[in-house]
Enzyme design. Sequence first.
Site, PDB file in Angstrom:
ATOM      1  N   TYR A   1      27.027 116.501  16.069  1.00  0.00           N
ATOM      2  CA  TYR A   1      27.421 117.514  15.076  1.00  0.00           C
ATOM      3  C   TYR A   1      27.854 116.806  13.774  1.00  0.00           C
ATOM      4  O   TYR A   1      27.673 115.598  13.651  1.00  0.00           O
ATOM      5  CB  TYR A   1      28.496 118.433  15.676  1.00  0.00           C
ATOM      6  CG  TYR A   1      27.946 119.186  16.878  1.00  0.00           C
ATOM      7  CD1 TYR A   1      26.904 120.103  16.723  1.00  0.00           C
ATOM      8  CD2 TYR A   1      28.426 118.953  18.162  1.00  0.00           C
ATOM      9  CE1 TYR A   1      26.358 120.761  17.813  1.00  0.00           C
ATOM     10  CE2 TYR A   1      27.885 119.614  19.255  1.00  0.00           C
ATOM     11  CZ  TYR A   1      26.854 120.519  19.082  1.00  0.00           C
ATOM     12  OH  TYR A   1      26.300 121.162  20.146  1.00  0.00           O
TER      13      TYR A   1
ATOM     14  N   ARG B   1      37.429 113.658  19.766  1.00  0.00           N
ATOM     15  CA  ARG B   1      36.326 113.413  20.714  1.00  0.00           C
ATOM     16  C   ARG B   1      35.177 112.782  19.961  1.00  0.00           C
ATOM     17  O   ARG B   1      34.761 113.294  18.935  1.00  0.00           O
ATOM     18  CB  ARG B   1      35.888 114.737  21.359  1.00  0.00           C
ATOM     19  CG  ARG B   1      34.631 114.588  22.190  1.00  0.00           C
ATOM     20  CD  ARG B   1      34.263 115.858  22.968  1.00  0.00           C
ATOM     21  NE  ARG B   1      34.868 115.877  24.287  1.00  0.00           N
ATOM     22  CZ  ARG B   1      34.375 116.551  25.329  1.00  0.00           C
ATOM     23  NH1 ARG B   1      33.277 117.284  25.216  1.00  0.00           N
ATOM     24  NH2 ARG B   1      34.977 116.518  26.502  1.00  0.00           N
TER      25      ARG B   1
END
Length: 771
Positions: free
Chosen positions: A582, A630
């Site tokens: 992403y 993350r």
Amino acid sequence: MRIVCIGGGPAGLYFAILMKKLNPTHSVTVVERNKPYDTFGWGVVFSDATMDNMRAWDAETAEAIEIAFNHWDDIELRFKGRTIRSGGHGFVGIGRKKMLNILQARCEALGVELVFEQEVESDLQFPDADLIIASDGINSRIRSRYEDVFKPDIVTRPNRYIWLGTNKLFDAFTFFFEKTEHGWFQAHIYKFDENTTTFIIETPEHVWQAHGLDRFDTDQSIAFCERLFAHHLEGHRLMSNARHLRGSAWLNFQRVKCDRWHHFNGRSHVVLMGDAVHTAHFAIGSGTKLALEDAIELTRLFGEEGDTPEHIPDVLERYQAVRNIDVLRLQNAAWNAMEWFEVCGERYCDTLEPEQFMYSMLTRSQRISHENLRLRDQSWLDGYERWFAQRAGVQVAPDASPPPMFTPFSLRGLTVPNRVIVSPMAMYSAEDGVAGDFHFVHFGSRALGGAGLLYTEMSCVSPDARITSGCAGMYKPEHVDAWRRIVDFVHTNSPAKIGMQLGHAGRKGATKLAWEGMDEPLEAAAWELISASPLPYLPHSQVPREMARADMDRVKGDFVRATKMAAEAGFDILEFHCAHGYLMSSFLSPLTNRRQDDYGGAIENRARYPLEVFAAMRAVWPADKPISVRFSCHDWFPGGNTGDDAVAFARLFKAAGADIIDCSSGQVWKGDSPVYGRMYQTPFADRIRNEVGIPTIAVGAIFEADHANSIIASGRADLCAVARPHLADPMWTLHEAARIDFAGVEWPKQYVSGRSQYETNLRRSLALAAT
Ligand SMILES: Cc1cc2nc3c(=O)[nH]c(=O)nc-3n(C[C@H](O)[C@H](O)[C@H](O)COP(=O)(O)OP(=O)(O)OC[C@H]3O[C@@H](n4cnc5c(N)ncnc54)[C@H](O)[C@@H]3O)c2cc1C
Ligand SMILES: Cc1cc2nc3c(=O)[nH]c(=O)nc-3n(C[C@H](O)[C@H](O)[C@H](O)COP(=O)(O)O)c2cc1C
């Protein structure tokens, strides 16, 4: 059949015995370059299970070995001035010489022809042989001769080791760890006869060189080791029996595996066996076991298919197919154990306390889990669980302490009641970003299911930050209200905490709902995509626009607004999503970041924008609440990020104020090839936690309490995120507690009457499965 074994080590001799037993009319010859009493090394060790196997195949050999062997159950650690011992491990130690002599004597008794002091140059020296066993050890000449066929894959490992002996006797499989001014040395020690102990000393290459050991001869090396371990040796000497080796007596382990195990040379079938075809590091002590089990399997297959020449091709095909699987499994475990010893000096020796270091060492191969340790030595494990729980701040009753996964964990002002996280999972069920009834029930039921912390799916910071039109968002006032309803339910009805994962889809945005075509671009109503560089995810995906400074400022502002909204909604922790390709991840990975400005190129540049956004979020997020980050610790694609980059990113985020790193991997580049397996991403969490010194979350194929307990107890991570199992079972944590018979976790009061029936039925089915 006419059988020739080239090399009279455990593989060649044992195969000769078993084939002669199978059919005494076979002509079997073993050709060995050494004299019968001339061998390198000291003792070898294998497990009770290997002995059982040998007993079933040739009771006479097993009996002779049993008389000669040393049996012991305990493993002892001497580390930082402490001695810690645990039992139930079941090993057999025997002198290599003794073992070979037993096998040689048995060969003679059965009528195997033994030829010593003959150097074999080529398999073609035995044109009459139907079957030639290339049992000529790790440096197999026969394997090299047919390199094109066997395609050996040989990896030389970085640690140096020296295989010595001593007359100082030890009554356990003993490990010493000693620190010098240049680093750590470890010794693996096991007694193998009445007077002698094997003493293998190992250290990383740079420590070895820093001490000048590369320039030492054998005697000087021995003198060095005697000084280093003097207080353990108590006046005893170390001895070498490898004086025939030229140069340094220090070796590097070589891991060998082969693509193909057999070949027809035009006259005879040639097959590799033992170290010639595979090696397993001494950290797991299984090289001899593998060699013996190769011999057993090949004999078994001749017994099954027929032991005449026409059956040889089929037998050899099956031999490779069957053995390859077992060998790879064991080589994996050996690899883990070997790596543990290779990195322990840098990673564990300085950071872990002796109790946890012992646990980590015992579980180094990852074949021995928490529950295995309980079976081996219940009282040691009870003591360890007590120690761990006390360290986690639990008031422990003398006879009952919670297993590690059921201990609390704190970050800043947040304390989670246990170590299980419902990992973030996109549900594709929001309308214009609003978390609706589905989310309410989804999170509500998982909160009632016992997990200590729930993470929302990636909640997107603006409409055009969404992956799909069904993704949840945090960009409108209605979003705050919808999430607050869920957060309040979780806080009111369970001890669980809840965190929000915030992210931006970047080049993986504007796609269909997962069940309509994962990652497939929207055909209509797609929004414009932005990314670090203009690279589409799939060949037919929309090409994103490279972000300009204005885009960066806008997106940073979106993250800041979403962070404030998450605080307003009452979330306990935030997770900044920089993984899986992403937007933030597209900056971190060199595969997706091709920028020429300050935000592309070196690691610090690639991390610059995610760190800017992180700093802005941290500034508006309440100081007593933590933030996790993350990222994909490995891209699983050539040219992409690897574990080394992940360590560097973790250092940067730690310095920027991140509280914990959530260690995922992959999904950055289409066509990546992750190496899946149980707990397959945990090594990243382990490395980052223990090398960078920041708490970590392990995630990926953690699906049993036993996995979570082993990870947490060994200090490989602090928390375990469990995703797919929570889709199958919202009460995963409570059900796993029942499975390991831990009663100290509370069920929701409304559900208590279901508990005892569930536990009784589970106990019954587990008992049934065990019979
Ligand atoms: C430091 C260390 C510790 C170890 N500890 C253990 C342990 O605790 N437990 C365990 O199970 N294993 C251990 N091993 C591994 C174990 O020694 C080997 O895996 C095992 O010996 C393999 O048996 P093999 O018959 O395949 O090969 P080898 O035992 O190497 O036998 C090969 C034989 O072939 C002969 N040979 C080679 N080439 C020729 C030729 N051209 N002509 C004639 N003869 C030839 C050699 O002289 C040798 O005798 C250890 C190894 C090392 C290095
Ligand atoms: C349906 C589904 C949706 C997911 N969505 C997200 C997500 O929104 N954010 C994220 O970081 N990871 C997401 N993941 C990855 C999981 O959090 C987890 O890392 C991965 O599934 C491995 O864990 P497991 O083996 O326990 O399933 C998703 C996984 C699944 C199965």
